[in-house]
Design a protein around this motif. Structure first.
Motif, short mmCIF file in Angstrom:
data_model
loop_
_atom_site.label_atom_id
_atom_site.label_comp_id
_atom_site.label_asym_id
_atom_site.label_seq_id
_atom_site.Cartn_x
_atom_site.Cartn_y
_atom_site.Cartn_z
N ASN A 145 -16.62 7.61 -3.29
CA ASN A 145 -17.34 6.81 -4.28
C ASN A 145 -17.85 7.70 -5.41
O ASN A 145 -18.79 8.48 -5.23
CB ASN A 145 -18.49 6.07 -3.60
N GLU A 146 -17.26 7.57 -6.59
CA GLU A 146 -17.67 8.39 -7.73
C GLU A 146 -18.77 7.75 -8.56
O GLU A 146 -19.36 8.41 -9.41
CB GLU A 146 -16.47 8.67 -8.64
N LEU A 147 -19.06 6.46 -8.34
CA LEU A 147 -20.03 5.78 -9.19
C LEU A 147 -21.46 5.96 -8.69
O LEU A 147 -22.41 5.64 -9.42
CB LEU A 147 -19.69 4.28 -9.28
N GLY A 148 -21.63 6.41 -7.45
CA GLY A 148 -22.96 6.71 -6.95
C GLY A 148 -23.85 5.50 -6.75
O GLY A 148 -25.08 5.61 -6.83
N GLU A 149 -23.27 4.35 -6.47
CA GLU A 149 -24.07 3.14 -6.21
C GLU A 149 -23.41 2.34 -5.10
O GLU A 149 -22.21 2.49 -4.83
CB GLU A 149 -24.19 2.29 -7.48
N ASP A 150 -24.21 1.49 -4.46
CA ASP A 150 -23.67 0.67 -3.37
C ASP A 150 -22.78 -0.44 -3.92
O ASP A 150 -22.92 -0.86 -5.07
CB ASP A 150 -24.82 0.06 -2.57
N GLY A 151 -21.88 -0.93 -3.04
CA GLY A 151 -21.06 -2.10 -3.38
C GLY A 151 -19.89 -1.80 -4.29
O GLY A 151 -19.33 -2.71 -4.90
N VAL A 152 -19.48 -0.54 -4.35
CA VAL A 152 -18.35 -0.16 -5.20
C VAL A 152 -17.03 -0.36 -4.43
O VAL A 152 -16.95 -0.07 -3.24
CB VAL A 152 -18.48 1.30 -5.66
N ASN A 153 -16.01 -0.86 -5.13
CA ASN A 153 -14.68 -1.01 -4.56
C ASN A 153 -13.77 0.08 -5.14
O ASN A 153 -13.76 0.31 -6.35
CB ASN A 153 -14.08 -2.37 -4.89
N GLY A 154 -13.02 0.74 -4.28
CA GLY A 154 -12.10 1.78 -4.72
C GLY A 154 -10.67 1.31 -4.60
O GLY A 154 -10.20 1.00 -3.51
N HIS A 155 -9.98 1.27 -5.73
CA HIS A 155 -8.60 0.77 -5.78
C HIS A 155 -7.67 1.98 -5.90
O HIS A 155 -7.50 2.53 -6.99
CB HIS A 155 -8.42 -0.17 -6.96
N PHE A 156 -7.05 2.36 -4.78
CA PHE A 156 -6.33 3.63 -4.73
C PHE A 156 -4.85 3.44 -4.44
O PHE A 156 -4.45 2.51 -3.72
CB PHE A 156 -6.93 4.54 -3.64
N ARG A 157 -4.06 4.35 -4.99
CA ARG A 157 -2.65 4.48 -4.65
C ARG A 157 -2.53 5.66 -3.69
O ARG A 157 -2.76 6.80 -4.05
CB ARG A 157 -1.81 4.73 -5.90
N TRP A 158 -2.16 5.39 -2.46
CA TRP A 158 -2.14 6.42 -1.43
C TRP A 158 -0.79 7.12 -1.44
O TRP A 158 0.03 6.99 -0.52
CB TRP A 158 -2.47 5.79 -0.07
N TYR A 159 -0.59 7.88 -2.49
CA TYR A 159 0.67 8.57 -2.72
C TYR A 159 0.97 9.61 -1.64
O TYR A 159 2.12 10.01 -1.43
CB TYR A 159 0.64 9.24 -4.10
N GLN A 160 -0.07 10.07 -0.95
CA GLN A 160 0.13 11.08 0.09
C GLN A 160 1.04 10.58 1.21
O GLN A 160 1.68 11.35 1.92
CB GLN A 160 -1.22 11.49 0.69
N VAL A 161 1.12 9.26 1.37
CA VAL A 161 1.89 8.66 2.46
C VAL A 161 3.38 8.62 2.14
O VAL A 161 4.23 8.70 3.03
CB VAL A 161 1.34 7.24 2.76
N GLY A 162 3.72 8.48 0.86
CA GLY A 162 5.12 8.35 0.46
C GLY A 162 5.48 6.91 0.13
O GLY A 162 4.66 5.99 0.26
N ASN A 163 6.69 6.70 -0.32
CA ASN A 163 7.16 5.37 -0.70
C ASN A 163 7.26 4.45 0.52
O ASN A 163 7.64 4.89 1.60
CB ASN A 163 8.52 5.44 -1.38
N ARG A 164 6.94 3.18 0.30
CA ARG A 164 7.08 2.19 1.37
C ARG A 164 8.52 1.68 1.40
O ARG A 164 9.00 1.13 0.41
CB ARG A 164 6.12 1.02 1.15
N ASP A 165 9.18 1.84 2.51
CA ASP A 165 10.55 1.36 2.70
C ASP A 165 10.53 0.25 3.74
O ASP A 165 9.98 0.40 4.83
CB ASP A 165 11.47 2.48 3.17
N THR A 166 11.14 -0.88 3.37
CA THR A 166 11.19 -2.03 4.27
C THR A 166 12.62 -2.29 4.68
O THR A 166 13.51 -2.46 3.84
CB THR A 166 10.62 -3.27 3.58
N ASN A 167 12.85 -2.30 5.98
CA ASN A 167 14.16 -2.60 6.54
C ASN A 167 14.06 -3.90 7.34
O ASN A 167 13.24 -4.02 8.26
CB ASN A 167 14.65 -1.47 7.45
N VAL A 168 14.89 -4.85 6.96
CA VAL A 168 14.90 -6.15 7.62
C VAL A 168 16.24 -6.34 8.32
O VAL A 168 17.30 -6.04 7.75
CB VAL A 168 14.69 -7.29 6.60
N THR A 169 16.19 -6.80 9.55
CA THR A 169 17.40 -7.14 10.30
C THR A 169 17.25 -8.55 10.84
O THR A 169 16.33 -8.84 11.60
CB THR A 169 17.65 -6.16 11.46
#
Length: 878
Positions: free
Chosen positions: A359-383
């Motif tokens: 939390n960079e805003l230093g107040e309660d009730g803040v929402n953080g909208h993040f791209r979790w690039y550390q995980v890698g691309n999401r690949d979906t395989n359907v069968t």
């Protein structure tokens, strides 16, 4: 069964796309004289008849015609017909439906078009709630023809036959062997296609065995490979600020962005550093409401069209046990693999306390909208695995009676695995370890590995179906014997959707879903009668009673008339009631989260933007099923003429009117926002407890918007179907011309759930008409086929308008009429097979772009996304 000249004439008419099969049949009857003729069953009635044309319009399209048009699958073929006005679905990367293809006659919705295979209901896709059929499961090579009934038919087939019926007729009595192969290559990157099929058939006096194998593949299309979807970030107006959504394409605010308790957004302090260090980040962007966001370009890695690979096997057998008794069986097995790719997971950490490590805003009730690039691309395989079995007996007794008993079983097992999603549990574990004696280092390999998880979903639908019916003649009128049909059927359906435990617990970022399961059984009895009052006048009626184990029962009647004042003219009409039972998914679906894009007119008004300048944005939505749903109820009226008085000319003109009450629909987030703008949101929230939209004082949405399925909307479709055909024989070859056009004169739907209704014909993605022109030329060993698909102009912009306390959409800025040409040439050799060379989208018709140069991503313009595609094929038969 007698193999008469009438049957042969009908087959010839089907094979060559004749305008009026009745004309061929009439000539055959005249040639045969008093010989008894064979009756055939046509979609829309279980009573067999001599003429193909009857009281209800049926468009018959053979596989040869689809191939001449360059269509590569059943889905492609059906989505090109003019009565599939709008609203069908094709494989889209990353969605829960990425392996699915559907059809929506009259644009009434995929759940309101019944799909049959050989006259029996096709099991619904478990990924689509168990009601709508997945056309991708039908092997093209096994299809003999497709009959499209343009009439309501609940009195014959039961639920879902509201806007029409698609009846896929598979190959039977095939004799010999054939091999087909075709490859296609678009000029633009992606969507390469391959297909191969084998067919074998052996016949004897006692029966036939047919075997078909079909293989098809198509590669994905990535966002980066099209100019209109690849990343665009530019200061168009030169004010020094790039505004997200206004001056960007393919960029999400879900990069590293915070929103305070009032919904005001602020980009993370290290956003510019992320831009320099991490591929995909584009830096700090402005917003229309004055805040800032840290943007991430999903277009750099995401696919927007999924890949598909289908393998299907169909085998059928008929065996004459006696002269009066036939055993038939059919097995159809298919596997459909699909691959889609999304950017790394985007997930929000809600209501962070002031001391949260992120939390960079230093107040309660803040929402953080993040791209979790550390995980890698999401690949979906359907069968998708699909098994479909049929066994039955057909027999004769007495002078006129025929009977059929059949057992049909289908088992659909669709599995979806998504890799590299965010584990909320892993994230919490990492935070707990930060202050340990042996702390885990943020950004380390161990930290990143803890963040990744795989989501898994199993969707299953199992259908058991028992059918029995008998047709007979009893009684006689001036025009002949009165025909009757009495039947009954039983359905047992079990639908299951099982999510992995972490997704179901809400502990996965970038995905959502909940498990659900349900079952129902349906018992039905039905009766149909055809009364030849005069030689040229037939009156028909039908009634069906369905009883469902979950929501109750429904009875549906129909009445039809066929009048032939002269041999070459048929005047026809029908009136039918219909219904659609709520799907098990609509009844029993557990709460699931989604992020639809909507236009928030209230927020725009609070921020000083005119409705016309209000842009779409994503909102978090929690959707719910509703166990108290009842059936939809419909009325379908059809009236038309068929004229074949000119030599080699066919004319068909039909008027249709469809009205649906108590429409089952999701009360969408857009519905609630429109109702809020109209000042009646409170009425909806009080009438439907659990449906809720909450706002901050500044107009921003507060938390999740909750919605659910309800009865109560209205829908109507009125229009005309025109079918013209002409065949011309010359000394230098034969020409065949055919033009089919569907005009939508009215397409009424609610402006918002329970609100005023409005005619949407001509609105975005709602063309007033669709037309298809085909020209076929053949001489000696060469055939040339030209097909033109035309979609009428549609509005580009729609704005919710308030005028004298009335709420309606104003449509403006129309896109041009969309025309796509397809051309192919076939060369028939003596004993060495047939060679095909063709081009789909011959003149490289592109996609439709709006005034801001953004892609208008509608299914009706799908050909432009693939672009010009050259294909070549070879067929050999023995």
């Amino acid at each position: 069964m007698l193999n008469t000249k009438v049957t042969k004439a009908v087959r010839i008419a089907l094979a060559f796309g004749a305008a009026s099969s009745a004309a061929f049949a009439t000539n055959a009857v005249a040639a045969e004289g008093a010989e008894k003729v064979e009756r055939i069953e046509v979609t829309g009635s279980r009573i067999k008849r001599v003429d193909m044309e009857g009281a209800s319009p049926v468009e018959v399209i053979t596989t040869a015609e689809f191939e001449s048009q360059g269509r590569v699958s059943v889905a492609d073929a059906l989505q090109s017909v003019t009565s599939n006005s709008f609203g069908s679905f094709s494989p889209a990367s990353g969605s829960g439906w990425q392996s699915q293809s559907t059809v929506s006659l009259l644009g009434a919705g995929q759940d309101r078009t019944l799909v049959l295979v050989d006259g029996k209901r096709m099991a619904g896709s478990p990924s689509l709630g168990g009601s709508a059929a997945n056309l991708s499961a039908i092997p093209m090579a096994a299809v003999e023809r497709i009959e499209i009934l343009k009439d309501g038919a609940s009195a014959i087939y039961g639920s879902d036959a509201i806007a029409g019926v698609i009846n896929v007729i598979l190959k039977k009595d095939y004799e010999g062997a054939s091999f087909d192969i075709q490859v296609g290559r678009p000029e633009a990157e992606g969507a390469d296609s391959k297909q191969m099929s084998l067919a074998f058939g052996i016949s004897s006096d006692k029966g036939n065995i047919t075997f078909v194998y079909d293989h098809q593949t198509r590669n994905p299309i990535f966002e980066r490979d099209r100019d209109y979807t690849k990343k665009y970030v530019n200061d168009d107006n030169g004010d020094g600020v790039i505004v997200h959504g206004e001056e960007t394409i393919g960029v999400s605010l879900m990069g590293a962005t915070f929103s305070d308790k009032n919904g005001v957004m602020t980009a993370a302090a290290n956003c510019e550093q992320l831009k320099n260090d991490v591929p995909g980040f584009v830096g700090t962007l402005g917003t229309t409401s004055g805040g800032t966001v840290c943007g991430y370009s999903y277009a750099d890695v995401a696919a927007n069209s999924a890949s598909t690979q289908r393998d299907s096997v169909m085998t059928s057998m008929t065996y004459n046990l006696t002269d009066d008794l036939e055993l038939y069986t059919r097995a159809m097995l298919s596997r459909n693999d699909s691959f889609g790719r999304y950017a790394p997971p985007a997930a929000t950490i809600w209501n962070m306390p002031a001391d949260h490590p992120l939390n960079e805003l230093g107040e309660d009730g803040v929402n953080g909208h993040f791209r979790w690039y550390q995980v890698g691309n999401r690949d979906t395989n359907v069968t998708d695995y699909q098994q479909d079995y049929m066994i039955g007996l057909k027999g004769f007794f007495g002078e006129t009676a025929e009977y059929e008993i059949a057992y049909h079983k289908a088992k659909l097992d669709y599995r979806r695995a998504g890799r590299n999603y965010l584990s909320s549990g892993g994230l919490a574990y990492n935070f707990d370890r930060v202050n340990d004696e042996t702390p885990i280092v943020q950004g380390s390999e161990e930290w990143n590995n803890n963040l990744a998880t795989t989501v898994y979903v199993e969707d299953q639908n199992e259908l058991n179906h028992i059918f029995g019916g008998v047709s007979f003649a009893a009684g006689e009128l001036e025009g002949g014997e009165i025909q009757h049909y009495i039947g009954a059927e039983y359905f047992d359906q079990e639908l299951r959707s099982q999510y992995d435990a972490q997704s179901e617990a809400g502990l996965v970022g970038g995905s959502a879903g909940s498990s659900s399961a349900g079952e129902r059984d349906t018992k039905a009895v039905f009766y149909e009668i055809a009364m030849p009052v005069l030689d040229n006048l037939i009156l028909s009626a039908a009634y069906r009673y369905d009883r469902y184990s979950d929501f109750g029962s429904k009875g549906t009647p129909s009445f039809k008339v066929e009048y032939r004042p002269m041999d070459d003219l048929l005047v026809r009409g029908s009136y039918s009631k219909g219904f659609r039972a709520p799907s098990l998914n609509e009844l029993l679906a557990a709460p699931s989260e989604s992020h639809p894009r909507v236009i928030d007119y209230v927020k725009c008004e609070k921020n000083g933007f005119a409705p016309a300048d209000c842009k779409a944005g994503a909102v978090s939505n929690l959707r719910n099923g509703n166990k108290n749903l009842g059936p939809e109820e419909s009325t379908y009226i059809n009236a038309g003429i068929v004229y074949s008085g000119f030599e080699d000319v066919g004319i068909k003109l039909d008027f249709f009117s469809l009205e649906i009450d108590n429409v089952i629909s999701l009360i969408t987030v857009q519905d609630l926002m429109n109702a809020d703008y109209a000042g009646v949101l409170g009425n909806i929230e009080s009438a439907y407890p659990g449906v809720n939209l909450d706002r901050h004082a500044n107009g921003n949405i507060n938390g999740l918007v909750t919605t659910r399925y309800e009865n109560g909307s209205f829908m109507s479709r009125k229009g005309l179907d025109l079918d013209l055909s002409y065949r011309l024989d010359t000394s230098f070859g034969e020409f065949k011309f055919k033009k089919v056009t569907t005009y939508i004169l009215e397409a009424k739907e609610d402006v918002f759930f329970g609100g005023p209704s409005q005619d949407t014909a001509g609105a975005p993605e709602t063309p007033e008409w669709r037309s298809q022109l085909s020209v076929n030329y053949s001489i000696d060993n060469v055939a040339v086929n030209w097909t033109t698909d035309i979609v009428a102009s549609t509005a580009e912009d729609e704005v919710l308008t308030v005028e004298n306390n009335d709420f309606f959409y104003t449509y403006s800025n129309h896109n041009p009429t969309y025309v796509v040409h397809n051309l192919n040439t076939k060369y028939f050799t003596e004993g060495y097979g047939t060679w095909t060379l063709g081009v789909r989208n011959l003149f490289d018709k592109g996609v439709v772009l709006d005034d801001a140069n953004r892609w208008v991503n509608y299914s009706i313009y799908g050909a432009g996304h693939i672009g010009r595609e050259i294909f070549a094929g070879y067929n050999v038969s023995f």
